[in-house]
Design a protein around this motif. Sequence first.
Motif, short mmCIF file in Angstrom:
data_model
loop_
_atom_site.label_atom_id
_atom_site.label_comp_id
_atom_site.label_asym_id
_atom_site.label_seq_id
_atom_site.Cartn_x
_atom_site.Cartn_y
_atom_site.Cartn_z
N LEU A 212 -14.45 -11.43 0.86
CA LEU A 212 -13.21 -11.75 1.18
C LEU A 212 -13.83 -11.32 3.09
N ASP A 213 -14.18 -10.87 2.56
CA ASP A 213 -14.67 -10.20 4.40
C ASP A 213 -15.30 -11.56 4.88
N ALA A 214 -16.26 -12.57 4.50
CA ALA A 214 -16.52 -13.50 5.23
C ALA A 214 -14.86 -14.66 5.98
N LEU A 215 -14.38 -14.40 4.65
CA LEU A 215 -13.00 -15.30 5.12
C LEU A 215 -11.45 -14.87 6.39
N ILE A 216 -11.83 -13.37 6.12
CA ILE A 216 -10.97 -12.35 7.41
C ILE A 216 -11.61 -12.83 8.59
N GLN A 217 -13.28 -12.98 8.64
CA GLN A 217 -13.55 -12.79 10.25
C GLN A 217 -13.56 -14.80 10.40
N ALA A 218 -13.85 -14.75 9.34
CA ALA A 218 -13.70 -16.63 10.03
C ALA A 218 -12.09 -17.61 10.27
N GLY A 219 -11.28 -16.08 9.79
CA GLY A 219 -9.56 -16.03 10.27
C GLY A 219 -8.69 -17.07 9.27
N THR A 220 -9.34 -16.89 8.37
CA THR A 220 -9.04 -18.25 7.25
C THR A 220 -8.34 -17.00 5.99
N ALA A 221 -8.07 -15.98 6.03
CA ALA A 221 -8.12 -14.89 5.10
C ALA A 221 -6.77 -15.04 4.10
N PRO A 222 -6.47 -14.36 2.56
CA PRO A 222 -6.21 -15.53 2.06
C PRO A 222 -4.76 -13.93 1.79
N VAL A 223 -4.35 -14.74 1.35
CA VAL A 223 -3.43 -12.98 1.20
C VAL A 223 -3.49 -11.97 0.23
N LEU A 224 -2.93 -10.95 0.23
CA LEU A 224 -3.96 -9.91 -0.53
C LEU A 224 -2.89 -8.94 -0.75
N PHE A 225 -3.07 -8.94 -2.39
CA PHE A 225 -2.31 -8.13 -2.88
C PHE A 225 -2.70 -6.57 -3.22
N ASP A 226 -1.99 -5.59 -2.61
CA ASP A 226 -2.96 -4.30 -3.50
C ASP A 226 -1.72 -3.99 -4.54
N ILE A 227 -1.92 -4.24 -5.18
CA ILE A 227 -1.44 -3.50 -6.74
C ILE A 227 -1.67 -2.41 -7.72
N ARG A 228 -1.64 -1.10 -7.03
CA ARG A 228 -2.07 0.37 -7.26
C ARG A 228 -0.91 0.35 -6.83
N ALA A 229 -0.72 1.24 -7.86
CA ALA A 229 1.09 2.60 -8.00
C ALA A 229 1.13 3.37 -7.35
N PRO A 230 2.38 3.72 -6.68
CA PRO A 230 3.19 4.20 -5.53
C PRO A 230 1.73 5.88 -5.10
N GLY A 231 2.39 6.65 -6.98
CA GLY A 231 1.14 8.05 -6.67
C GLY A 231 -0.98 7.33 -6.34
N PHE A 232 -0.79 6.99 -7.21
CA PHE A 232 -2.35 6.07 -6.96
C PHE A 232 -2.46 6.07 -5.11
N ARG A 233 -1.85 5.56 -4.47
CA ARG A 233 -1.32 5.21 -2.75
C ARG A 233 -1.80 6.68 -1.89
N ASP A 234 -0.84 7.43 -2.85
CA ASP A 234 -0.84 8.81 -2.42
C ASP A 234 -2.18 9.66 -2.50
N VAL A 235 -3.10 9.53 -3.66
CA VAL A 235 -4.21 10.59 -3.78
C VAL A 235 -5.03 9.39 -2.76
N ASP A 236 -5.45 7.57 -2.15
CA ASP A 236 -6.33 7.61 -1.73
C ASP A 236 -5.05 6.31 -0.81
N PRO A 237 -4.74 7.02 0.25
CA PRO A 237 -4.31 6.44 1.66
C PRO A 237 -4.49 5.33 2.31
N TYR A 238 -5.16 5.01 1.50
CA TYR A 238 -6.20 3.13 2.78
C TYR A 238 -5.84 2.19 1.83
N VAL A 239 -6.34 1.25 3.13
CA VAL A 239 -5.57 0.39 2.21
C VAL A 239 -6.60 -0.94 3.21
N ILE A 240 -7.12 -2.43 2.00
CA ILE A 240 -7.80 -3.30 2.40
C ILE A 240 -6.97 -3.90 3.93
N PRO A 241 -7.04 -3.95 5.46
CA PRO A 241 -6.47 -4.79 6.05
C PRO A 241 -5.88 -5.41 6.10
#
Length: 313
Positions: A212-241
């Motif tokens: 995935l990182d290679a695709l991003i660095q090459a400028g061909t990044a895919p659509v990236l879905f974060d499907i964590r629930a809102p409560g979990f995002r509060d516990v871990d408030p970070y996302v993959i760029p």
Amino acid sequence: MQELVDRYGVLLVFANVLALSLGLPVPAMPTLILVGAGLALQPEAMWLPLLGVLAASVAASLIGDSVWFYAGRRYGNRTLQSLCRLSLSRDTCMKRTERFYGRFGIRILSVAKFIPGLSMVSVPLAGAMQSRLPPFLRYDGLGATLWATLGLGLGAVFSRQVETVIDTLSQLGTGAGVLVGIALAAYVAWRWWRRRTLLKSLEAARIEPAELDALIQAGTAPVLFDIRAPGFRDVDPYVIPGAVFADERQLDGILTGYPREGKIVIYCACPDEVSAAWMAGRLRAAGFRDVLPLRGGIDAWRARGLGVDPLAR
């Protein structure tokens, strides 16, 4: 039964409830029902011992839950992941708890013990969310009291029927214990088999964080879905760029908002990427050609030293 309840009732309830609260697979409700029935068979001296057993149950529950509360507060995501790996329904325990907690907050602890799977994760989640100790003790104590009262009350109401069952089992001798053991083993085996069947039916393909990182660095990044629930995002408030939040229960927006020929990568917070794999399968069935779960999710991404973005507050 009467002698057992008289001599060891309080200790038996305390030990059983404490073991359950600490995460051991030992159901405590049958013990509460048994002790409640034994006390009801001696009504002239029932209420004081009944209150003692209730207090012992609540105290044991609070002790065990407090251990997980502080574990969640200190270790956060690692505690939640470890607990879900112990669950026979680990693909749903995290999601269900996140959604209940996101809707009701710490008040969910007052009923969590009545909902299968919820009590296992809600307590450390409250700690990971940095809830204050007084509200935690208040709502968790209320839930423990209601739960223990139900068990003891059922035993008291159906004391004669419980006594009949105990007498029947006593006549069977060691055979009764063997039957109970076989039934329990069969249940665990069935749940394990169903779990394995589910995993095999899901998408086997994964994309590695390095890919995935290679695709991003090459400028061909895919659509990236974060499907964590809102409560979990509060516990871990970070996302993959570049990640976009999505709810796997609401696929209509995804079906209409993204081209079916594009590449999609999905990550979640559950062990074995079960939720991500399930959503990938649904999208493939809807005509999307290239959908892959991210192996290990955001934890594996960070473990490789790859960057994450903080959530906007």
